[in-house]
Design a protein around this motif. Structure first.
Motif, PDB file in Angstrom:
ATOM      1  N   ALA A 216     -21.473  -9.508  -6.595  1.00 24.71           N
ATOM      2  CA  ALA A 216     -21.537  -8.143  -7.134  1.00 24.71           C
ATOM      3  C   ALA A 216     -21.071  -7.142  -6.073  1.00 24.71           C
ATOM      4  O   ALA A 216     -20.274  -6.242  -6.355  1.00 24.71           O
ATOM      5  N   VAL A 217     -21.561  -7.319  -4.848  1.00 24.79           N
ATOM      6  CA  VAL A 217     -21.187  -6.407  -3.757  1.00 24.79           C
ATOM      7  C   VAL A 217     -19.676  -6.479  -3.511  1.00 24.79           C
ATOM      8  O   VAL A 217     -19.006  -5.450  -3.344  1.00 24.79           O
ATOM      9  N   ILE A 218     -19.143  -7.700  -3.523  1.00 26.64           N
ATOM     10  CA  ILE A 218     -17.701  -7.870  -3.294  1.00 26.64           C
ATOM     11  C   ILE A 218     -16.909  -7.119  -4.379  1.00 26.64           C
ATOM     12  O   ILE A 218     -15.959  -6.390  -4.081  1.00 26.64           O
ATOM     13  N   LYS A 224     -13.625   0.109  -4.905  1.00 28.52           N
ATOM     14  CA  LYS A 224     -13.426   1.465  -4.367  1.00 28.52           C
ATOM     15  C   LYS A 224     -13.058   1.566  -2.894  1.00 28.52           C
ATOM     16  O   LYS A 224     -12.705   2.656  -2.438  1.00 28.52           O
ATOM     17  N   LEU A 225     -13.131   0.432  -2.188  1.00 27.17           N
ATOM     18  CA  LEU A 225     -12.752   0.516  -0.775  1.00 27.17           C
ATOM     19  C   LEU A 225     -11.422  -0.203  -0.558  1.00 27.17           C
ATOM     20  O   LEU A 225     -11.210  -1.289  -1.097  1.00 27.17           O
ATOM     21  N   PRO A 226     -10.529   0.383   0.222  1.00 27.49           N
ATOM     22  CA  PRO A 226      -9.232  -0.263   0.445  1.00 27.49           C
ATOM     23  C   PRO A 226      -9.378  -1.518   1.311  1.00 27.49           C
ATOM     24  O   PRO A 226     -10.198  -1.541   2.227  1.00 27.49           O
ATOM     25  N   ASP A 227      -8.598  -2.534   0.999  1.00 29.67           N
ATOM     26  CA  ASP A 227      -8.607  -3.774   1.789  1.00 29.67           C
ATOM     27  C   ASP A 227      -7.775  -3.532   3.044  1.00 29.67           C
ATOM     28  O   ASP A 227      -6.574  -3.261   2.952  1.00 29.67           O
ATOM     29  N   ALA A 272     -21.408  12.267   2.301  1.00 28.56           N
ATOM     30  CA  ALA A 272     -20.241  12.942   2.882  1.00 28.56           C
ATOM     31  C   ALA A 272     -19.033  12.799   1.964  1.00 28.56           C
ATOM     32  O   ALA A 272     -18.187  13.693   1.891  1.00 28.56           O
ATOM     33  N   GLY A 273     -18.966  11.661   1.241  1.00 29.15           N
ATOM     34  CA  GLY A 273     -17.854  11.445   0.308  1.00 29.15           C
ATOM     35  C   GLY A 273     -17.816  12.549  -0.743  1.00 29.15           C
ATOM     36  O   GLY A 273     -16.750  13.053  -1.111  1.00 29.15           O
ATOM     37  N   HIS A 292      -8.565   8.258   1.100  1.00 28.34           N
ATOM     38  CA  HIS A 292      -8.484   7.259   0.030  1.00 28.34           C
ATOM     39  C   HIS A 292      -8.758   7.896  -1.340  1.00 28.34           C
ATOM     40  O   HIS A 292      -9.609   8.764  -1.468  1.00 28.34           O
ATOM     41  N   GLU A 293      -8.025   7.420  -2.340  1.00 25.75           N
ATOM     42  CA  GLU A 293      -8.136   8.061  -3.661  1.00 25.75           C
ATOM     43  C   GLU A 293      -9.438   7.730  -4.387  1.00 25.75           C
ATOM     44  O   GLU A 293      -9.869   8.466  -5.257  1.00 25.75           O
TER      45      GLU A 293
END
Ligand code: EPU
Length: 336
Positions: A216-218, A224-227, A272-273, A292-293
């Motif tokens: 699930a975390v992956i 939403k996070l860039p690789d 902060a996001g 990041h978008e």
């Protein structure tokens, strides 16, 4: 101990910044570490782990040490716990997967965090309701000035939110060679972080397991996070600022949808996001770098940007958030 000269550090930092160093020394064992500090080499200019929390803004004069100590060893077991010692150079996520395969619980929520095991305690990595300090037993570090090894207990590490003694009093003074974790044979699932529950439901998980939580975390992180293998980045560039409840309440009167979480002592940790998105930076792109978008807390290098350009963008963001909200953002990444 391998020594390379005139090296481009591009492949050694997840931001994908190209800077050069005069010498790069690979320290693959504890004896390599002793050998280096007993030799005639000068003090290192930079100690590098996985390079995942680093913004390189200039060439490095002098020597860069890269800690690459490998190995995973079970030190002892009790009915409930296993104590596992891991070399600082092991990849963090690979270690998480290894624990899941062995049924050792405690770090499944920390899946897919870039970086190495040795740098994880430096900033007490955390995600989805878990911080590394909750499974930390001890670590072995080489104290440069004393030329000797020292063991650090959890208390001695002074862990805080993305903080430890290794980022403060012992910055550049200690070199972490291995970390020992106290993992649980009987899992204590932590799904309190909203997005996990929702993802488990979407996955139609019937029997909760550490593997299911990791999956699930992956999925959440990938959404939403860039690789870093594709787009250079260092995860969250800033920390979530902690402000007084009264200041938060005041801001809430103007910004009713402002996101914050109670953080004890009458204080609130503000997302902060959210602040950066409100200030209009989310998805902003300047040439080959930007914000990041899908997660405004992450600054990105699309390839070829310089560390100074990214640093300047971060300054612009800090200034803008200060002007709009009266909150000073603090960088999470180490700027060199
Ligand atoms: N939000 C926005 N816009 C954005 C991003 C976030 O409005 O562009 C708001 C959302 O409302 C969301 C809230 O901010 O509810 C929190 O966002 P998110 O769940 O993505 O977490 P975060 O506070 O931005 C922290 C850590 C991450 C960690 C996640 C999940 C810090 C500095 N960052 O981010 O850690 O993965 O929580 O636990 O504490 C890292 O340190 O490198 C890192 C990625």
């Amino acid at each position: 101990m391998d020594v390379e000269t005139n090296v481009d550090l591009l492949q050694y930092n997840t931001f994908g910044i190209s800077v050069r160093t005069e010498k790069l020394v690979h320290l693959r064992t504890e004896s390599n570490i002793e050998e280096y500090f007993n030799s005639t080499y000068n003090k290192p200019s930079l100690i590098l782990g996985g390079g995942s929390n680093l913004l390189l803004t200039k060439d490095i004069e002098g020597i860069v040490l890269r800690v690459e100590v490998a190995g995973i060893k079970v030190l002892r077991e009790t009915d409930d716990h296993v104590f596992v010692q891991v070399g600082a150079g092991e990849n963090w996520h690979q270690f998480v997967i290894y624990c899941i395969q062995n049924g050792w619980a405690g770090i499944e929520n920390l899946s897919l965090i870039p970086g190495n095991v040795g740098t994880a305690p430096m900033q007490n990595i955390g995600a989805y309701g878990v911080e590394i300090e909750s499974v930390f037993d001890s670590l072995q570090a080489y104290i440069i000035d004393d030329k000797s090894w020292q063991s650090f207990s959890r208390d001695e590490c002074n862990f805080g939110y993305r903080e430890s003694i290794f980022k403060r009093a012992l910055k550049d003074k200690a070199l972490i060679a291995s970390v020992t974790f106290r993992l649980s044979k009987k899992p204590n699932f932590n799904t309190s972080y909203g997005a996990i529950e929702a993802e488990l439901e979407r996955m139609k998980v019937q029997d909760l397991s550490i593997k299911a939580i990791s999956d699930a975390v992956i999925t959440i992180r990938q959404s939403k996070l860039p690789d870093p293998a594709k787009i250079g980045n260092s995860g969250s560039f800033f920390k979530n600022p902690v402000i007084y409840q009264s200041a938060f309440d005041q801001l809430k009167t103007e910004y009713s949808d402002m996101v914050g979480y109670p953080s004890g002592d009458g204080k609130v940790k503000v997302a902060a996001g959210w602040l950066i998105e409100q200030a209009g930076f989310k998805g902003m792109r300047v040439g080959n770098y930007g914000v990041h978008e899908k997660q405004a807390l992450v600054l990105v290098n699309y390839g070829g940007a310089s560390g100074q350009q990214i640093f300047d963008l971060s300054e612009q963001i800090i200034e803008s958030i200060d002007q709009q909200f009266g909150i000073i953002l603090e960088r999470e990444v180490n700027v060199i």
